[in-house]
Design a protein around this motif. Structure first.
Motif, PDB file in Angstrom:
ATOM      1  N   ILE A 110       1.064  -1.036  -0.250  1.00 23.11           N
ATOM      2  CA  ILE A 110       0.272  -0.435   0.024  1.00 23.11           C
ATOM      3  C   ILE A 110       0.965   0.719   0.216  1.00 23.11           C
ATOM      4  O   ILE A 110       1.522   1.512   1.058  1.00 23.11           O
ATOM      5  CB  ILE A 110      -0.894   0.288   1.324  1.00 23.11           C
ATOM      6  CG1 ILE A 110      -1.798  -1.364   1.674  1.00 23.11           C
ATOM      7  CG2 ILE A 110      -1.575   1.375   1.348  1.00 23.11           C
ATOM      8  CD1 ILE A 110      -2.340  -0.708   2.677  1.00 23.11           C
ATOM      9  N   SER A 111       0.734   2.558  -0.792  1.00 23.26           N
ATOM     10  CA  SER A 111       1.811   2.725  -0.837  1.00 23.26           C
ATOM     11  C   SER A 111       0.929   4.306  -1.442  1.00 23.26           C
ATOM     12  O   SER A 111       1.020   3.994  -1.991  1.00 23.26           O
ATOM     13  CB  SER A 111       2.720   2.921  -2.168  1.00 23.26           C
ATOM     14  OG  SER A 111       4.212   3.922  -2.074  1.00 23.26           O
ATOM     15  N   GLY A 112       1.209   5.396  -0.878  1.00 26.15           N
ATOM     16  CA  GLY A 112       1.048   6.551  -1.512  1.00 26.15           C
ATOM     17  C   GLY A 112      -0.293   7.343  -0.785  1.00 26.15           C
ATOM     18  O   GLY A 112      -0.534   8.562  -2.203  1.00 26.15           O
ATOM     19  N   VAL A 113      -1.291   6.935  -0.630  1.00 29.81           N
ATOM     20  CA  VAL A 113      -2.115   7.255  -0.391  1.00 29.81           C
ATOM     21  C   VAL A 113      -2.121   8.066   1.220  1.00 29.81           C
ATOM     22  O   VAL A 113      -1.931   7.126   2.553  1.00 29.81           O
ATOM     23  CB  VAL A 113      -3.196   6.303  -0.246  1.00 29.81           C
ATOM     24  CG1 VAL A 113      -3.692   5.631  -1.890  1.00 29.81           C
ATOM     25  CG2 VAL A 113      -2.934   4.776   0.325  1.00 29.81           C
ATOM     26  N   THR A 114      -3.597   8.179   1.441  1.00 29.15           N
ATOM     27  CA  THR A 114      -3.850   8.557   2.617  1.00 29.15           C
ATOM     28  C   THR A 114      -5.280   8.323   2.883  1.00 29.15           C
ATOM     29  O   THR A 114      -5.935   7.635   2.206  1.00 29.15           O
ATOM     30  CB  THR A 114      -4.846  10.448   2.658  1.00 29.15           C
ATOM     31  OG1 THR A 114      -3.567  11.475   1.643  1.00 29.15           O
ATOM     32  CG2 THR A 114      -5.505  10.994   4.117  1.00 29.15           C
ATOM     33  N   ILE A 115      -4.841   7.364   4.612  1.00 29.38           N
ATOM     34  CA  ILE A 115      -6.253   6.279   4.757  1.00 29.38           C
ATOM     35  C   ILE A 115      -6.475   7.255   6.415  1.00 29.38           C
ATOM     36  O   ILE A 115      -5.855   6.871   7.240  1.00 29.38           O
ATOM     37  CB  ILE A 115      -4.936   5.310   5.409  1.00 29.38           C
ATOM     38  CG1 ILE A 115      -4.688   4.317   4.162  1.00 29.38           C
ATOM     39  CG2 ILE A 115      -6.127   4.129   6.203  1.00 29.38           C
ATOM     40  CD1 ILE A 115      -3.431   3.758   4.212  1.00 29.38           C
ATOM     41  N   MET A 116      -7.880   7.301   6.421  1.00 29.40           N
ATOM     42  CA  MET A 116      -8.860   8.230   7.193  1.00 29.40           C
ATOM     43  C   MET A 116     -10.665   7.719   7.409  1.00 29.40           C
ATOM     44  O   MET A 116     -10.436   7.248   6.704  1.00 29.40           O
ATOM     45  CB  MET A 116      -8.205  10.431   6.759  1.00 29.40           C
ATOM     46  CG  MET A 116      -9.373  10.026   5.369  1.00 29.40           C
ATOM     47  SD  MET A 116      -8.925  11.947   4.658  1.00 29.40           S
ATOM     48  CE  MET A 116      -9.753  12.255   6.545  1.00 29.40           C
ATOM     49  N   ASN A 117     -10.427   8.586   8.825  1.00 32.60           N
ATOM     50  CA  ASN A 117     -11.715   8.517   9.107  1.00 32.60           C
ATOM     51  C   ASN A 117     -12.448   6.775   9.254  1.00 32.60           C
ATOM     52  O   ASN A 117     -13.642   6.367   8.872  1.00 32.60           O
ATOM     53  CB  ASN A 117     -13.072   9.270   8.553  1.00 32.60           C
ATOM     54  CG  ASN A 117     -12.856  10.515   8.633  1.00 32.60           C
ATOM     55  OD1 ASN A 117     -12.093  11.077   9.160  1.00 32.60           O
ATOM     56  ND2 ASN A 117     -13.031  11.465   7.353  1.00 32.60           N
ATOM     57  N   GLY A 118     -11.367   5.754   9.807  1.00 34.65           N
ATOM     58  CA  GLY A 118     -11.822   4.689   9.922  1.00 34.65           C
ATOM     59  C   GLY A 118     -12.457   4.404  11.223  1.00 34.65           C
ATOM     60  O   GLY A 118     -11.695   5.355  12.257  1.00 34.65           O
ATOM     61  N   ASP A 119     -12.522   3.899  11.595  1.00 34.70           N
ATOM     62  CA  ASP A 119     -13.475   3.201  13.108  1.00 34.70           C
ATOM     63  C   ASP A 119     -13.682   1.855  13.515  1.00 34.70           C
ATOM     64  O   ASP A 119     -14.566   1.282  12.694  1.00 34.70           O
ATOM     65  CB  ASP A 119     -14.776   3.994  13.081  1.00 34.70           C
ATOM     66  CG  ASP A 119     -15.218   4.094  14.686  1.00 34.70           C
ATOM     67  OD1 ASP A 119     -15.018   3.325  15.577  1.00 34.70           O
ATOM     68  OD2 ASP A 119     -15.766   5.000  14.794  1.00 34.70           O
TER      69      ASP A 119
END
Length: 171
Positions: A110-119
């Motif tokens: 996994i490369s070069g992405v924004t990973i956000m708002n997981g719960d």
């Protein structure tokens, strides 16, 4: 009397036996519909080991699963922080943003992405389940979990990532 095997039947048999492999495919995921897919999970579902999924800039509201596939999921230019900022996988507060089955090897990335708002209960950003997936040049932010706000149980290499504003109840 010998039976003749047609070319398409022979090709199918060779592919199924592993004696012949097709070259890796590269799939483009674009929100505007000009790529191969508009959703990241659809590209993963269509992929096979060795394939590359290139996510173009945009905000993708998805919770994705690698399903045990050794694939590469990346932005159009992983080291470029400006591209990473605008290539977003947003879990929308539903569960882990990215879930790995645990069978993925170091050939997956996994490369070069924004990973956000997981719960989630475990691994708000990425739940690794012991996978050896390489994670690089990502921004992992604003995720929440009971354990492992940003990343949990990833046994692969994590390099050149920004990890901020994540939280976990149990640290």
């Amino acid at each position: 009397m010998k039976e003749k095997i047609g070319p398409s039947l022979l090709l199918a048999a060779l592919l199924q036996s592993g004696a012949m492999q097709l070259p890796a495919a590269e799939y483009d995921v674009k929100k505007d519909g000009t790529g191969d897919f508009t959703a990241i999970q659809d590209a993963i579902d269509a992929s096979r080991h060795g394939d590359v999924i290139v996510v173009h800039p945009g905000q993708f509201y998805e919770n994705i699963r690698f399903n045990g596939k050794n694939i590469i999921l990346r932005s159009t230019d992983p080291p470029d922080r400006d591209i990473v900022k605008v290539t977003i996988i947003d879990g929308d507060g539903v569960t882990s943003v990215i879930t790995l089955d645990g069978t993925e090897s170091s050939e997956s990335a996994i490369s070069g992405v924004t990973i956000m708002n997981g719960d989630a209960d475990f691994g708000g950003g990425i739940r690794g389940n012991g996978a050896e997936t390489t994670i690089s040049h990502c921004s992992i932010e604003a995720n929440h979990a009971i354990s492992g706000g940003a990343v949990m149980d990833c046994d692969g290499r994590i390099a050149s990532c920004t990890v901020e504003l994540n939280s976990a109840i149990n640290g």
